[in-house]
Design an enzyme around this catalytic site. Structure first.
Site, PDB file in Angstrom:
ATOM      1  N   ASP A 105      -0.599 -11.732   7.920  1.00 50.91           N
ATOM      2  CA  ASP A 105      -1.884 -11.645   7.239  1.00 50.91           C
ATOM      3  C   ASP A 105      -2.937 -11.289   8.283  1.00 50.91           C
ATOM      4  OD1 ASP A 105      -4.285 -12.014   5.934  1.00 50.91           O
ATOM      5  OD2 ASP A 105      -3.741 -13.935   5.041  1.00 50.91           O
ATOM      6  N   LEU A 106      -3.525 -10.109   8.170  1.00 47.84           N
ATOM      7  CA  LEU A 106      -4.496  -9.659   9.170  1.00 47.84           C
ATOM      8  C   LEU A 106      -5.697 -10.593   9.287  1.00 47.84           C
ATOM      9  CD1 LEU A 106      -4.656  -5.768   8.775  1.00 47.84           C
ATOM     10  CD2 LEU A 106      -3.323  -7.125  10.388  1.00 47.84           C
ATOM     11  N   TRP A 140      -7.667  11.653   1.014  1.00 44.96           N
ATOM     12  CA  TRP A 140      -7.234  11.958  -0.349  1.00 44.96           C
ATOM     13  C   TRP A 140      -5.747  11.610  -0.553  1.00 44.96           C
ATOM     14  CZ3 TRP A 140      -9.795  16.822  -2.898  1.00 44.96           C
ATOM     15  CH2 TRP A 140     -11.175  16.786  -2.700  1.00 44.96           C
ATOM     16  N   TYR A 172      -8.473  -2.502   3.000  1.00 47.17           N
ATOM     17  CA  TYR A 172      -9.268  -2.685   1.784  1.00 47.17           C
ATOM     18  C   TYR A 172      -9.694  -1.279   1.368  1.00 47.17           C
ATOM     19  CZ  TYR A 172     -12.992  -4.504  -1.279  1.00 47.17           C
ATOM     20  OH  TYR A 172     -13.786  -4.818  -2.352  1.00 47.17           O
ATOM     21  N   GLY A 207       0.811  -1.215   0.000  1.00 41.16           N
ATOM     22  CA  GLY A 207       0.000   0.000   0.000  1.00 41.16           C
ATOM     23  C   GLY A 207       0.840   1.259   0.000  1.00 41.16           C
ATOM     24  N   GLN A 208       0.200   2.381  -0.293  1.00 42.28           N
ATOM     25  CA  GLN A 208       0.930   3.645  -0.415  1.00 42.28           C
ATOM     26  C   GLN A 208       1.627   4.053   0.885  1.00 42.28           C
ATOM     27  OE1 GLN A 208      -0.873   6.807  -3.092  1.00 42.28           O
ATOM     28  NE2 GLN A 208      -2.735   5.734  -2.484  1.00 42.28           N
ATOM     29  N   TYR A 221     -17.355   1.022   2.584  1.00 39.11           N
ATOM     30  CA  TYR A 221     -15.962   1.311   2.912  1.00 39.11           C
ATOM     31  C   TYR A 221     -15.871   2.138   4.188  1.00 39.11           C
ATOM     32  CZ  TYR A 221     -11.430   3.620   2.816  1.00 39.11           C
ATOM     33  OH  TYR A 221     -10.207   4.126   3.188  1.00 39.11           O
TER      34      TYR A 221
END
Length: 302
Positions: A40-41, A154, A65, A14-15, A129
């Site tokens: 792994d969560l 953002w 997610y 992920g970022q 989400y």
């Protein structure tokens, strides 16, 4: 020589996870990224194993997610990774008295407030989400008293899927683009988020009483609409000979999506600034750096 502190980051691709891996950690601090299959969560045994193996002083959950529209038809997966998983990680950390920093989102709000949101404002997520991320906040807080929940917004960076890369890629093939102009927020660089996390971690590990557990807002300084953001991206790119397109400002109603986005995503970050003595940079400075990195590396289209 002071004690060496270890930060275990749940997440690799992920970022924010990638930004933490690249970030310059403060002296005496080591960042360790662990992702699937090692951590792994969704698998409590791997969570426990990774924490026992690395023996961190603080845990950061940067796994999530994040497919906002897809979550509407994939609710179980969103809640598994955004709620149950972070709760599992927080609980295992709590057994060892390890603090946890958990990344959350502006999407816990409905966007109807006409000013930046404070941590004390009522939450009312508009979609799956947002609901799954709010449930994650609640799970983490319930499982670990030493929790630091950082809501941001953002998010973009030189890697992964994000608005900056999408604009450059799509803008390369078109003369003009329609971009929503009635949603307002704080564009936030994942690289800045990583630095904010490291600064906060230093304060937490030092035992500074100002760094109290709880919910905090941490986003880029300054605000923009998506159309403002797009225009600035193209302005920076054009100056470097990169892709550029004219931006047509449209309403959310003219660009329907499976889930409604908050019209106001602005976050009031004063509480974080006072507790941790840090404000993230102006979004324009960080966005310009991101565009420059992507254009000069040629990776804007990757």
């Amino acid at each position: 020589m002071g004690q060496e502190h270890k930060i275990l980051v749940a997440g690799v691709t992920g970022q924010v996870a990638r930004s933490l891996a690249l970030a310059k950690a403060p002296a005496g601090m080591t960042v360790i990224n662990a992702g699937r299959p090692e951590l792994d969560l969704l698998d409590g045994d791997t969570v426990r194993g990774a924490i026992e193996r690395h023996k961190p002083d603080i845990v950061v959950n940067a796994a999530a997610y994040t497919a906002v529209d897809q979550a509407e038809s994939d609710e179980d997966a969103a809640f598994a990774l955004n709620a149950a998983g972070p709760g599992r990680l927080a609980a295992v950390a709590a057994e060892r008295a390890i603090p946890i920093i958990h990344i959350s989102t502006d999407y816990v709000f409905d966007g109807t407030k006409n000013a930046p949101y404070a941590e004390t404002d009522p939450v009312a997520p508009l979609g799956v989400y947002g609901r799954s991320k709010l449930a994650g906040e609640e799970e983490v807080a319930a499982a670990n008293p030493a929790h630091f929940i950082l809501r941001t917004a953002w998010v973009y960076s030189p890697f992964g899927k994000n608005f900056v890369k999408t604009m450059l890629r799509v803008g390369a093939g078109r003369d003009e683009l329609n971009v929503v102009d009635d949603q307002r927020g704080n564009p936030t660089s994942a690289l800045d988020i990583a630095q904010g996390i490291l600064t906060a971690s230093t304060k937490v590990l030092s035992g500074d009483p100002a760094a109290a557990p709880g919910v905090y807002h941490m986003s880029g300084t300054g605000e923009a609409t998506w159309a403002d953001f797009a225009s600035f991206i193209f302005e920076c790119s054009h100056a470097l000979g990169g892709p550029s397109a004219a931006v047509n400002r449209i309403t959310s109603a003219e660009f329907p999506t499976p889930v409604k986005r908050p019209a106001n995503s602005r976050l009031d970050c004063q509480k974080f600034a006072e507790a941790f003595d840090v404000r993230l940079p102006d979004w324009r400075d960080s966005a310009r750096e991101c565009v420059e990195t992507l254009i000069l590396s040629g990776e804007w289209n990757s």
